[in-house]
Structure formats: C-alpha cells, structure tokens
Design an enzyme around this catalytic site. Structure first.
Site, PDB file in Angstrom:
ATOM      1  N   CYS A  26      -7.074 -36.944 -11.082  1.00  0.00           N
ATOM      2  CA  CYS A  26      -8.295 -36.593 -11.808  1.00  0.00           C
ATOM      3  C   CYS A  26      -8.253 -35.113 -12.156  1.00  0.00           C
ATOM      4  CB  CYS A  26      -9.535 -36.851 -10.954  1.00  0.00           C
ATOM      5  SG  CYS A  26      -9.622 -38.500 -10.287  1.00  0.00           S
ATOM      6  N   ASP A 436      -2.889   5.018   1.775  1.00  0.00           N
ATOM      7  CA  ASP A 436      -3.292   6.332   1.305  1.00  0.00           C
ATOM      8  C   ASP A 436      -3.961   7.012   2.502  1.00  0.00           C
ATOM      9  OD1 ASP A 436      -4.458   8.414  -0.402  1.00  0.00           O
ATOM     10  OD2 ASP A 436      -6.317   7.313  -0.115  1.00  0.00           O
ATOM     11  N   ASP A 632      -8.173   4.309  -1.960  1.00  0.00           N
ATOM     12  CA  ASP A 632      -9.596   4.395  -2.282  1.00  0.00           C
ATOM     13  C   ASP A 632      -9.879   5.093  -3.593  1.00  0.00           C
ATOM     14  OD1 ASP A 632      -8.767   6.945  -1.329  1.00  0.00           O
ATOM     15  OD2 ASP A 632     -10.884   7.478  -1.174  1.00  0.00           O
ATOM     16  N   ASP A 636      -4.968   6.464  -6.601  1.00  0.00           N
ATOM     17  CA  ASP A 636      -4.233   5.320  -6.069  1.00  0.00           C
ATOM     18  C   ASP A 636      -4.164   4.162  -7.065  1.00  0.00           C
ATOM     19  OD1 ASP A 636      -4.035   6.602  -3.528  1.00  0.00           O
ATOM     20  OD2 ASP A 636      -6.138   6.062  -3.181  1.00  0.00           O
TER      21      ASP A 636
HETATM   22  P1  ADP Z   1      -4.836  11.650  -1.308  1.00  0.00           P
HETATM   23  O1  ADP Z   1      -3.562  11.009  -1.715  1.00  0.00           O
HETATM   24  O2  ADP Z   1      -4.693  12.318   0.037  1.00  0.00           O
HETATM   25  O3  ADP Z   1      -6.005  10.763  -1.376  1.00  0.00           O
HETATM   26  P2  ADP Z   1      -5.141  13.037  -3.918  1.00  0.00           P
HETATM   27  O4  ADP Z   1      -3.904  12.500  -4.534  1.00  0.00           O
HETATM   28  O5  ADP Z   1      -6.435  12.607  -4.475  1.00  0.00           O
HETATM   29  O6  ADP Z   1      -5.116  12.906  -2.305  1.00  0.00           O
HETATM   30  O7  ADP Z   1      -5.112  14.618  -4.060  1.00  0.00           O
HETATM   31  C1  ADP Z   1      -3.992  15.346  -3.660  1.00  0.00           C
HETATM   32  C2  ADP Z   1      -4.329  16.792  -3.552  1.00  0.00           C
HETATM   33  O8  ADP Z   1      -4.723  17.301  -4.822  1.00  0.00           O
HETATM   34  C3  ADP Z   1      -5.493  17.067  -2.641  1.00  0.00           C
HETATM   35  O9  ADP Z   1      -5.101  17.170  -1.304  1.00  0.00           O
HETATM   36  C4  ADP Z   1      -5.999  18.390  -3.220  1.00  0.00           C
HETATM   37  O10 ADP Z   1      -5.208  19.423  -2.735  1.00  0.00           O
HETATM   38  C5  ADP Z   1      -5.744  18.277  -4.699  1.00  0.00           C
HETATM   39  N1  ADP Z   1      -6.926  17.800  -5.428  1.00  0.00           N
HETATM   40  C6  ADP Z   1      -7.090  16.659  -6.106  1.00  0.00           C
HETATM   41  N2  ADP Z   1      -8.292  16.568  -6.665  1.00  0.00           N
HETATM   42  C7  ADP Z   1      -8.957  17.695  -6.314  1.00  0.00           C
HETATM   43  C8  ADP Z   1     -10.275  18.228  -6.561  1.00  0.00           C
HETATM   44  N3  ADP Z   1     -11.187  17.565  -7.293  1.00  0.00           N
HETATM   45  N4  ADP Z   1     -10.582  19.413  -6.034  1.00  0.00           N
HETATM   46  C9  ADP Z   1      -9.690  20.088  -5.287  1.00  0.00           C
HETATM   47  N5  ADP Z   1      -8.462  19.655  -5.025  1.00  0.00           N
HETATM   48  C10 ADP Z   1      -8.076  18.477  -5.536  1.00  0.00           C
HETATM   49 MG    MG Z   2      -7.514   8.765  -1.205  1.00  0.00          MG
END
Ligand code: ADP
Ligand code: MG
Length: 749
Positions: A26, A436, A632, A636
């Site tokens: 079915c 992450d 999160d 990512d």
């Molecule tokens: P994670 O992989 O730890 O979640 P992200 O990839 O988001 O971190 O960010 C990596 C790095 O880039 C952070 O640790 C910070 O140094 C810098 N960064 C990213 N976005 C910002 C922001 N809005 N203000 C300040 N620093 C930032």
């Molecule tokens: Mg993160």
C-alpha cells in the site's frame, strides 16, 4: 538567448492523512501515485503514521487526493496550517488509529463466537466425535458469519483490484475465498473436503493480529503525543490593566491567546505560550520538553517556553508567541516530520516490499499447480492457501518505519531533535566527533577579565571603540565587551560600515577612523603596526582580542569564558562509544590546548578559520570517516552543513541551526553521546526487524509450499509476525528510560 525568468513557486510540504493502508505494498502504491502528481518533488508515506509527507511546488490538494483515490485509498482532509493545526492533525491521527483498533476489536468480537463452534464442529472428528451431515451446512453458515465480520478485508482487496493492484488484503481475501468456495462446492456435491474452519480461523487471526498491532502502533507515537500534551488547554488571561489588581482575569482556551497578552501562570502549572516574565519570581522545569532535569530560576525579563512547568510561585508573562508559532509547536512539527521521513536504506526495503505481493501471488499459483498435478485438487488448495496467508508483507512494511518513529521520539525526549531518517542513520554510523570550543564546550558567556592597553591613555578608547563595533556583532565575545563598557560607564559611540570577518573579528568606522577588533594575526595582516607590543599572557581559560584604530594598536582585551560542567563527561562518553573526539577552535592555541587537555581531548586544532573547519571535515570524510560536527556559531555553519551530521547547540546562531541536521534542545554536549547511542540502538532495531521480516518469509514460504504448514497455522504465524516487529520497535523506547537516568543523576555535579 535570454530567458525570461518566471518566478518559481516556493517549495512547500504538505502532510496528507491517508486511510486504508495496511502493508508495504500500500505504501509503495501511494508513493508511486503521489509521485506522479504535477509539482511533487518527493513523497514519503509512513505506515505507522498513516500519512504522506509531500514536498513540491504549487501543490494542488485536489490533485493529490485524486491520485490517492485512484490508487485505491482515501486521503483525508488536510488540517489547516493555523495555530492548532498540528495539534489537530496529531489528535486526528491518534483518533484514526484508535478507530482502527476499535473496528478490529469489534470485528474480532463478532468473529470469535462464530469461529469457536466452527472449530469444534470441524476438528472434533479428530477426537472421534462424529456429527450428522447437516452440520456441514452449519459450518458453512458460521464461516459466512466470520467472513462477514472480516468484510473490511474484502472491501480493501476489491478496492485494490479496482486499481489493478494487490496488497496484503488481496492475499488474505484470495486465500480465504478459495477455501470457502471450494468447500461450498464440495458440500453441495456431498463430498468431503470442507475447509470452512481454516477459512474462518484465518480471518479471525488476521483480525486479532490487526487489533494487537493497532494497539502497539498507537504506542509508537507516544513521544510526539507527550510533546503535544505539554501545552495546557486553558490559560488565565489578565484583563486590560489587570496586572495590579488580582482578580481581573479570565479563563480562556489557549487558542484564544495572542502575542502581547498578559497571562498569569499558577504554581505547578505549565506555560500556555512563549513569553517574557513581567512579574514574579519562580523556577521553571523543562524536563519534559528538553530532558534538562535541573529547574532554572526565573524572574522579570526572563524568557519562558510553552510546555515547561512553573515552580513554586505564580508568574505573570507577556506572550511573545502563541499557538503554532511557539517553540514547542516547532519542535513537535520537526519530530513529526522526522518520524515520517525515509532514508535511502529505508527506500530500498520499501522497494523490495513493493514487489513482494505479486511475487507471492505467483508463487501460490505455481505451488497450487504443482500440487494439483502431483496429488489432486485438495492438496493444491491447501498448499496454495497456506502460501497466500503465510506471507507477511506487513512485517516488511513496518520493520523500519516503526523503529524510526520510536527512535526519533526517544532522541527528542533526550534533548536531540533530528531532521530526518537519513540524519539518524548517519549518526549511528559516526566515527568522529568534532567539537567547536566557544559556545559549544564552553558556555560562550564572556566577561572582560582585564585590559592590556599599549599605553595608559589608550585604555578608555580601547574598550569604548571595541564596544562601538561589537554592538553590531553576534559573536559571544561581543556581549562581554558591551557589558564591560556599561559597567565602566564609558560613552556609547556610533560605528558605521561595520563588517564581521567570520572567525577573525569585526571592522568598521568610528568617527572617521577604521577600527578593528579581533585576532592579533588578522590585525597584523591588515597592516596594523604591532611594534614591540606583545600579546598578553593569559590565565587558564582566558582569551584575548586585539583592538586597533587605523594603523595604531590600542591593546588587548582579555576575556574569560566558563567551560560547561558537562563537557568532560560528554567527551568521555563519546570516547567510550569508540568515537574519535577532536577540538576545532578559532581561538588562540594556548587557550584551546589548555581546555582540550582539561576535557581529555588529545587532538586539538586551534586558530582555524571557518574555511579550515570545513576543510578538516572534508579531509576526514575523504579518508572514510563519518564526521559529527558540533558547533554553535556562524563560523561553524559551513562545517556543520558538510559533515555527515551537523549538530547545532540549542542557543546557537540561527544559521548554525539551519545548517545542522540535528539540534540540541538543551545546551548539554552529553546529549550528543545520548543521541549517538539512540541512533545505534535504532539501527540495531531496524536490522533485527528486517532480519525477522525477511527471515520469517524466507522460512515460512517454502514450508507452506511443501504443505508442511497447515493454512490455519500459517495464518497464526502471519498475524503474529507483524505484531512482533512493532513490539520489538517499542523495546527501543523502554531501553531509553534506563539510559536516561544516569544522565539526569549526574546533572549539576
Ligand atoms: P570559535 O571557533 O572558538 O567559536 P570563532 O571562529 O568564532 O571562534 O572566532 C575565532 C577568533 O576570532 C576569536 O577567538 C576572536 O579572537 C576572533 N573574533 C571573531 N569574531 C570576533 C568579534 N566579533 N569580536 C572580537 N573577536 C572576534
Ligand atoms: Mg563557537
């Protein structure tokens, strides 16, 4: 040649309740019929849910219903997609299931009192009792009554015949009518060879099997029903200006609530809508919705969710979302959609089941012919009928979908929302889990722990300029910097042309100067003069971001985040399951390595950009790994979308959730381990069910062909066969309770 683009209508999903499906053929027929309707791009018909999930563009309900009718089934009215639509649909599905159970029960109650004397008359001969010849007619009469009670089987078979197809009902109808007809002929010619008893028994057993199966199947939907009943029926709405005066409120049905309404929630009652607390102090327990066992304190300004439970004091809440717009309704919708979906492996089993009935009809014909040539009409009849009624396409049709419905429900109860069957299947095959760091294994709630300006006069601008940019950023670091500015009473400056460089930082213009906040290496690459300045050394668990104004480095802001208390246990549980756990972080190496060690993760990749996260996933998968990526944030999203299974944290960014195939209902990484356990248990159950369903048919069909199985025994075996499959799927639910307990007990330690 240029083409005028006609706007393409949006992809939509319709769920159509379907009546009259009893087995895998079915399902296959309805899927085929719906698949041919204009606009339809995919169809998934679920036997346990008695529904078709149809995806396509510009779908026409009347066309869909007509196609279902053409195939010999009935499509019921779609429930309108208004606020109570989902609840109505689920209630209707349950009512239909209940109706089926009652119908089968009533038919059984009618058949049984007729079938028992029939068996006595027919088989007391074995004990040496002999009845007068006219009792042959009495048998015919009793058997007619039993077949009458089983009339739905014959109607269904006739409907199928009308559309030139055969189902499970065809097999039963053909088998019993052949036995009945041949017996009538023998009786009127005064010959022996009455098979009224087997015919009656087959029908009675099939009815018994259906009643048991409907009963068990109603249980498979318990998880979703549990969700849907979390919302109360009634709410206490405050009348205009009623917040201060106690009694000025009215009792209304929840469907009457609208966003903006003020609602009073008594102690111990559940929330009727999503909203924000305006007055009162209490605790909220989300245990039934998310599996989170610790109640959380709430007060004015806090958000509450429909279906969670208020604690010890009354609260007043301003509704922000009601009815089908609530998070609860969204969760229920997603559970329901996942339960009704199919993975490629499921489709394969469906295809086999789809050709099963015609194959059995052919086999019965061959067997009857062979026995007819070999030892006459009676043998041909018995063997042919036994083959027809022993085959059980029903068990084949139920093997995967019932396990899926229960498995998806169990995962949701544990706090994991899977997108579809494919995701659950992939989760069961996972070999690697990549986490992450920020916001995933840590809470992602930063506070500023120190400022390291390159000179004293730069301290003020350092924080104020950074905050001006972060006001427009969604990164968890931003909230910490804004809070620190407010604490210190620094001015609120305006920034323009703010741009997030995902994984690196943010840049923008403040009073005509280019300001950057982010990774030191990114600033250096952008031409900022670092001179002799050195990155500050960090306390364990701290991180730092650099701030620049044009070419000038202002200094660093140090921030501390709190690791989630459950992270270590989550990692240990995953490793105990034999999975390879890795940490992928955009943060500084020393921070990532320190925390990785703390959690027991040996493979740590730090300072990775979003593209590198994606690349790591791609490389691992190319080596044959099945990767679960848990994250999160925006950074990512590409990796989440590419991984076998992307897992988004519940409080994570919307892009992350949209890219993921699994969303956590509570931000507890241990749920990932629980979900993998559930996925594996579901996979095992599906395997057992398929092995049973195929094995059963593979063994009983030859036995019936060789006339070793009497038709009545064959019918009994068939009726039990599908009940066993459903019961085995339900076992999956029971196992979850045993597993869920240790998870709850360790909470809060
Ligand atoms: P994670 O992989 O730890 O979640 P992200 O990839 O988001 O971190 O960010 C990596 C790095 O880039 C952070 O640790 C910070 O140094 C810098 N960064 C990213 N976005 C910002 C922001 N809005 N203000 C300040 N620093 C930032
Ligand atoms: Mg993160």
């Amino acid at each position: 040649m240029s083409q005028v683009a006609t706007p393409e209508p949006d992809l939509e999903t319709k769920v159509l309740p379907i009546e009259g499906m009893t087995c895998a053929s079915c399902v296959a027929k309805v899927e085929r019929a719906l698949g041919q309707v204009a606009g339809v791009s995919s169809v998934s018909v679920s036997l346990p849910l008695l529904q078709a999930q149809i995806e396509g563009r510009a779908l026409n309900s009347a066309d869909l219903a007509a196609a279902v009718a053409e195939a010999g089934f009935r499509a019921l009215e779609e429930s309108p997609d208004d606020e109570t639509g989902l609840l109505a649909r689920e209630a209707a599905a349950l009512a239909r299931r209940e109706g089926e159970r009652q119908a089968a029960g009533r038919a059984l109650a009618a058949a049984l009192p007729l079938c028992l004397p029939l068996l006595v008359l027919a088989w007391s001969g074995l004990a040496g009792v002999s009845w007068p010849a006219w009792t042959g007619w009495l048998q015919a009469f009793l058997c007619t009554g039993v077949l009458w009670a089983g009339a739905p089987i014959y109607f269904a078979a006739a409907r199928a015949l009308g559309s030139w197809s055969a189902t499970m009902d065809t097999l039963v109808a053909l088998g019993t009518l052949a036995a009945f007809g041949a017996s009538l002929v023998n009786l009127s010619m005064g010959q022996g060879g009455l098979h009224f008893a087997p015919a009656g028994m087959i029908v009675t057993l099939v009815l018994l099997g259906r009643a048991l199966e409907a009963n068990a199947q109603a249980e498979t939907g318990a998880a979703l029903r549990g969700l849907l009943t979390l919302r109360p029926e009634q709410a206490r709405r405050l009348l205009e200006g009623g917040e201060s005066e106690g009694p000025a409120e009215e009792e209304v049905p929840v469907s009457a609530l609208r966003p903006g309404d003020l609602v009073r929630i008594l102690p111990g009652a559940s929330f009727p809508c999503d909203g924000v607390v305006t007055s009162g102090q209490s605790e909220v327990s989300s245990a039934l919705l998310t599996g989170e066992s610790m109640p959380a304190p709430v007060g004015p300004g806090d958000r509450v969710t429909t279906g969670t439970l208020n604690g010890s004091a009354a609260l007043v809440v301003r509704a922000t979302a009601t009815g089908s717009a609530t998070r609860l309704a969204e969760i229920a919708r997603r559970v329901s959609a996942a339960q009704g979906s199919k993975s490629p492996a499921t489709r394969l089993a469906d295809r086999v089941a789809g050709v099963f009935v015609p194959a059995v009809l052919l086999l019965a014909l061959l067997v009857a012919t062979a026995w007819g040539l070999h030892s006459g009409r009676e043998a041909a009849l018995l063997a042919g009928v036994a083959v027809l009624v022993v085959a059980c396409p029903c068990a084949l049709g139920l093997a995967t979908p019932t396990a899926l419905v229960v498995g998806v429900g169990r995962a949701a109860a544990e706090g994991a929302l899977v997108r579809d069957a494919t995701a659950l299947e992939a989760l069961g095959q996972a070999t690697h889990v990549l986490f992450d760091k920020t916001g995933t294994l840590t809470e992602g709630r930063f506070r500023v722990s120190g400022l390291d300006p390159t000179s004293a006069e730069r301290e003020g601008p350092l924080l104020a300029l950074a905050a001006a940019l972060e006001a427009q950023s969604e990164h968890p670091i931003a909230a910490g910097i804004l809070a620190a500015r407010d604490e210190r009473g620094l001015p609120n400056m305006a920034a323009t042309e703010v741009q997030a460089q995902v994984g690196l930082g943010v840049e923008g213009k403040v009073v005509g100067k280019t300001v950057r906040v982010g990774r030191t290496s990114w600033l250096r690459d952008a031409g900022v003069e670092l001179g002799q300045a050195e990155e500050p050394s960090l306390e364990p668990g701290e991180t730092s971001v650099a701030v620049s104004r044009d070419q000038e480095l202002l200094g660093w802001i140090r921030l501390a985040d709190t690791p989630r208390p459950e992270s270590r246990e989550a990692v240990e549980r995953l490793q105990a399951l034999g999975l390879e756990v890795e940490l992928l972080s955009g943060d500084r190496r020393e921070v990532a390595e320190f925390l990785g060690a703390k959690w027991g993760i040996t493979r740590v990749r730090a300072e990775v950009s979003p593209e590198q996260k994606l690349q790591v996933v791609e490389e691992l998968e190319a080596e044959g790994a099945r990767v679960v990526m848990v994250g999160d944030g925006l950074n990512d999203a590409p990796a989440l979308a590419r991984a076998s299974v992307g897992v988004a944290m519940g409080q994570g960014a919307d892009v992350a959730k949209a890219s993921a195939s699994l969303t956590l209902l509570r931000d507890d990484p241990r749920v990932v381990a629980a979900a993998i356990e559930t996925a594996r248990a579901t996979r095992d159950t599906i395997r057992q069910n398929l092995a049973w369903a195929f094995g059963y048919n593979a063994i009983t069909l030859p036995l019936a062909s060789l006339k070793i199985l009497h038709p009545a025994v064959a019918a009994g075996a068939m009726a039990m066969s599908s009940v066993i499959v459903v019961a085995n799927s339900l076992r999956l639910r029971r196992r979850s309770k045993a597993k869920a307990r240790p998870l709850a007990e360790t909470q809060g330690q």
